[in-house]
Design a protein around this motif. Structure first.
Motif, PDB file in Angstrom:
ATOM      1  N   LEU A  34       0.819  -1.206   0.000  1.00 33.33           N
ATOM      2  CA  LEU A  34       0.000   0.000   0.000  1.00 33.33           C
ATOM      3  C   LEU A  34       0.860   1.267   0.000  1.00 33.33           C
ATOM      4  O   LEU A  34       0.521   2.274  -0.642  1.00 33.33           O
ATOM      5  CB  LEU A  34      -0.932   0.004   1.214  1.00 33.33           C
ATOM      6  CG  LEU A  34      -2.165  -0.908   1.125  1.00 33.33           C
ATOM      7  CD1 LEU A  34      -2.883  -0.967   2.464  1.00 33.33           C
ATOM      8  CD2 LEU A  34      -3.123  -0.432   0.032  1.00 33.33           C
ATOM      9  N   SER A  35       1.975   1.208   0.703  1.00 27.28           N
ATOM     10  CA  SER A  35       2.847   2.383   0.773  1.00 27.28           C
ATOM     11  C   SER A  35       3.515   2.676  -0.571  1.00 27.28           C
ATOM     12  O   SER A  35       3.921   3.810  -0.841  1.00 27.28           O
ATOM     13  CB  SER A  35       3.914   2.185   1.846  1.00 27.28           C
ATOM     14  OG  SER A  35       4.822   1.155   1.467  1.00 27.28           O
TER      15      SER A  35
ATOM     16  N   ASP B 295       2.093   1.593  -3.864  1.00 24.48           N
ATOM     17  CA  ASP B 295       1.050   1.976  -4.827  1.00 24.48           C
ATOM     18  C   ASP B 295      -0.232   1.239  -4.469  1.00 24.48           C
ATOM     19  O   ASP B 295      -0.281  -0.003  -4.506  1.00 24.48           O
ATOM     20  CB  ASP B 295       1.470   1.632  -6.260  1.00 24.48           C
ATOM     21  CG  ASP B 295       0.505   2.218  -7.288  1.00 24.48           C
ATOM     22  OD1 ASP B 295       0.809   3.277  -7.844  1.00 24.48           O
ATOM     23  OD2 ASP B 295      -0.561   1.589  -7.517  1.00 24.48           O
ATOM     24  N   TYR B 296      -1.274   1.980  -4.172  1.00 23.38           N
ATOM     25  CA  TYR B 296      -2.523   1.359  -3.691  1.00 23.38           C
ATOM     26  C   TYR B 296      -3.222   0.570  -4.784  1.00 23.38           C
ATOM     27  O   TYR B 296      -3.933  -0.394  -4.516  1.00 23.38           O
ATOM     28  CB  TYR B 296      -3.453   2.446  -3.134  1.00 23.38           C
ATOM     29  CG  TYR B 296      -4.075   3.348  -4.176  1.00 23.38           C
ATOM     30  CD1 TYR B 296      -5.306   3.057  -4.767  1.00 23.38           C
ATOM     31  CD2 TYR B 296      -3.421   4.513  -4.590  1.00 23.38           C
ATOM     32  CE1 TYR B 296      -5.867   3.882  -5.717  1.00 23.38           C
ATOM     33  CE2 TYR B 296      -3.972   5.334  -5.548  1.00 23.38           C
ATOM     34  CZ  TYR B 296      -5.199   5.013  -6.103  1.00 23.38           C
ATOM     35  OH  TYR B 296      -5.749   5.842  -7.061  1.00 23.38           O
ATOM     36  N   ARG B 297      -3.022   0.975  -6.076  1.00 26.80           N
ATOM     37  CA  ARG B 297      -3.691   0.265  -7.167  1.00 26.80           C
ATOM     38  C   ARG B 297      -3.090  -1.122  -7.370  1.00 26.80           C
ATOM     39  O   ARG B 297      -3.817  -2.099  -7.552  1.00 26.80           O
ATOM     40  CB  ARG B 297      -3.590   1.094  -8.454  1.00 26.80           C
ATOM     41  CG  ARG B 297      -4.390   2.392  -8.392  1.00 26.80           C
ATOM     42  CD  ARG B 297      -3.910   3.394  -9.396  1.00 26.80           C
ATOM     43  NE  ARG B 297      -2.544   3.840  -9.114  1.00 26.80           N
ATOM     44  CZ  ARG B 297      -1.930   4.852  -9.748  1.00 26.80           C
ATOM     45  NH1 ARG B 297      -2.579   5.521 -10.692  1.00 26.80           N
ATOM     46  NH2 ARG B 297      -0.699   5.189  -9.444  1.00 26.80           N
TER      47      ARG B 297
ATOM     48  N   ALA C  62      -1.457  -2.685  -5.072  1.00 22.90           N
ATOM     49  CA  ALA C  62      -1.745  -3.409  -3.827  1.00 22.90           C
ATOM     50  C   ALA C  62      -3.142  -4.006  -3.870  1.00 22.90           C
ATOM     51  O   ALA C  62      -3.392  -5.083  -3.319  1.00 22.90           O
ATOM     52  CB  ALA C  62      -1.607  -2.474  -2.630  1.00 22.90           C
ATOM     53  N   ALA C  63      -4.079  -3.311  -4.559  1.00 18.26           N
ATOM     54  CA  ALA C  63      -5.451  -3.810  -4.653  1.00 18.26           C
ATOM     55  C   ALA C  63      -5.502  -5.143  -5.406  1.00 18.26           C
ATOM     56  O   ALA C  63      -6.324  -6.019  -5.099  1.00 18.26           O
ATOM     57  CB  ALA C  63      -6.334  -2.780  -5.339  1.00 18.26           C
TER      58      ALA C  63
END
Length: 628
Positions: A170-171, A173-175, A177-178
């Motif tokens: 998440l730290s 890149d949240y995309r 990480a999704a």
């Protein structure tokens, strides 16, 4: 046949069905408590290893970015190498200590369960069979070993790796990480779905598996009967029927696990494709570097590997759940008798035994004894006689505290046996059973059951008194001769004489003879009777028998019927009366050896004008004086 066999060796009670898989897992881990410091240390090491494994993709990505930009990458490569080497050493250390810990605890639990099994009521063993009990101990402890080993070697690291990976991804890149989060959710849902679909089937398969073990143990234990009655083909066919039932229950479960594996591989492939595709789009926009894409690809591979490990572990726990439930059920089973916390040793035992209004019932049924009240002074002989089911064996079981009275108490030398230690009570009692009860050990070892630290001379003397020394020395290795399972290499009379030698060696103040001479011919019985008469001197003896020679000279005969004392007295007094005992004698309830020349005739029988030979043998004696 197979379904009946399965029902007889069921899963051990409602507690098995109530314990969820999570509860099974937690209880298994709690068994590591005796070495919890080492277990916690290994768990902590798993966190460190997980962090190192997570750091490697990040460093990999940074190396790629450094090389792309033309910057120096050697410091990062050096750190990567150092962490990798440390991770290898940590993995090896965890593997070694986890293996040793799992082995130690498996053997310790096996010893505990084995000891527990020996304290359980005979009804427990009779209902399940020795094959199922053995399978429960061995399979259950093996399942514990693999659960512990998997948890400490791999699963803790995998779990912590996933936990640490989420915030790290998440730290960055949240995309991206999704995508990884979606993969983890998909794996979880697939496992939950398949487990629910296979739970009932796996339990049924395991019941059939245990039933097969019980049937094999039952048949092998009676192989002589199987061969004598030409049952080989029939028993083999019955077993094949049970195996077919097992396969019918197991194959659908295996199919679902195969489907799960395919779905997981599909999810893994889609994850890698999505990471590359979305990564390429973000890189083209300048929102993600090549090194970060490489790091997320490594994250995806790491996540999939960890999810595969956890999924395989969950499947294994699911498969082994029934075996662990059976094991825990055995550990939770109530012993027939629970020793009082403040129990004291029974010391200086002379053998004065008194039953004071003792009553006992088997469950809600009619069998048992009621209001037993009698006194056996130290050194005297008391015979218990009566029809089958009259309570003779139950009375003796109560004396040995295999059962506890519902009412009343049993006093030995002024001490209530409910308040003495079981070991001290049973050490004070020697028993010779109708079934000799021999182990697959040497003759000497079997005799030493009565006194483990006995010298060779003591063992030899006991055998001589039991008229066993001569036939023992005729064996190939003498006292070191292995007698086979349940003494299969010996004759019935030889087995019984070894059992008598064992009781002689124990030299206990209280002696129980439960049909002790039933397996002997007339000549041998005469010799054994002389040995037993010598052994009985100065000891309180309880006799259960239907042979005249073993009860005629008792100091008192207690006649039981339907669990109550209906008569008591000396042989002549009872035989000349008009009660149950006299009827049993008249109907042939007592049997005598066909040759009686070597037997001493009790004085009271001379007085009554009766000779043992006048009490005839009858085929109905088993109904009159059988075990109860």
């Amino acid at each position: 046949m197979s379904r009946a066999g399965m029902s007889q060796t069921g899963m051990g009670g409602t507690g098995d069905q109530e314990m969820t898989l999570v509860q099974v897992y937690r209880r298994a881990l709690r068994l590591l408590a005796p070495e919890k410091l080492l277990a916690i240390s290994l768990a902590s090491a798993g966190v460190v290893i997980a962090a190192i494994q997570l750091a490697e993709p990040i460093l990999f990505g940074k190396v790629v970015d450094a090389l792309t930009k033309g910057e120096g990458a050697f410091p990062i490569i050096g750190l990567w190498a150092a962490l990798g080497l440390f991770g290898i050493l940590a993995n090896v250390t965890v593997a070694i200590y986890a293996d040793r810990l799992a082995h130690r605890r498996r053997l310790a639990v096996m010893a505990d369960v084995f000891e527990r099994a020996m304290t359980l009521p005979q009804a427990y063993h009779a209902a399940r069979g020795s094959g199922t009990v053995i399978r429960t101990i061995v399979s259950g402890c093996s399942s514990l070993f693999w659960l512990w080993l998997g948890a400490m070697r791999e699963q803790l690291t995998a779990f912590f790796g996933i936990v640490l990976l989420v915030p790290t991804a998440l730290s960055m890149d949240y995309r991206m990480a999704a995508i990884l989060a979606g993969t983890a959710i998909a794996y979880t849902l697939m496992n939950v779905f398949v487990m629910r679909r296979t739970s009932a089937g796996q339990s049924a398969a395991d019941r059939y598996d245990y039933a097969i073990s019980g049937r094999i143990g039952d048949v092998i234990g009676n192989v002589s009967v199987v061969q004598s009655y030409a049952r080989v083909s029939a028993e083999a066919e019955d077993l094949r029927g049970m195996i077919k039932d097992l396969m019918n229950a197991q194959f659908p479960v295996l199919t679902w696990w195969g489907i799960l594996s395919v779905l997981q591989r599909a999810a893994a492939t889609l994850t890698m494709v999505a990471v590359f595709a979305i990564g390429a789009i973000l890189a083209a926009r300048g929102e993600l570097t090549v090194g970060e894409i490489v790091a997320f690809v490594s994250f995806a591979g790491l996540l999939i590997g960890k999810l595969d490990q956890l999924s395989a572990f969950v499947v294994r726990v699911h498969q082994q759940g029934p075996a662990l439930r059976m094991l825990f059920s055995m550990l939770d089973e109530s012993a027939a008798v629970v020793e009082s916390p403040d129990a004291k040793p029974l010391e200086n035992v002379a053998g004065d035994v008194r039953f004071e209004d003792v009553s006992f019932r088997y469950g809600e049924g009619p069998q048992g004894v009621s209001d037993l009240a009698f006194h056996a002074p130290a050194g005297q002989t008391l015979a218990l006689v009566g029809p089958t089911g009259s309570g003779k064996s139950t009375s003796i079981a109560l004396l040995q505290r295999f059962r506890s009275p519902d009412r009343g108490r049993i006093i030995v030398d002024g001490q209530d046996i409910a308040h003495v230690t079981l070991a001290s009570l049973r050490t004070s009692i020697a028993v010779v059973f109708q079934d000799a009860g021999l182990f697959n050990r040497t003759i000497g070892d079997n005799i030493r059951i009565g006194k483990p630290d006995a010298s060779e001379a003591e063992v030899k003397r006991a055998a001589q008194l039991a008229e066993a020394h001569e036939f023992i020395m005729a064996k190939p290795e003498g006292y070191d001769f292995m007698i086979g399972e349940r003494g299969a290499s010996l004759s019935g009379g030889e087995r019984q004489r070894i059992a008598i030698a064992r009781a002689i060696l124990k030299d206990a103040p209280i002696l129980i003879l439960d049909e002790a001479t039933s397996a002997l011919d007339a000549e041998t019985e005469a010799k054994i009777k002389r040995a037993l008469d010598t052994l009985r001197k100065g000891r309180t003896t309880f006799i259960i028998a239907h042979r005249l020679s073993t009860v005629a000279d008792a100091d008192e005969i207690i006649v039981l019927d339907h669990g109550r004392i209906v008569e008591r007295g000396r042989f002549t007094q009872l035989a000349e009366g008009d009660g149950l005992f006299a009827r049993l004698v008249a109907e042939g309830g007592f049997t005598v050896p066909k040759t009686t020349g070597d037997l001493e005739v009790p004085a009271e029988m001379h007085a009554a004008g009766t000779h043992p030979a006048d009490i005839h043998h009858s085929g109905i004696h088993d109904d009159l004086f059988g075990a109860s």
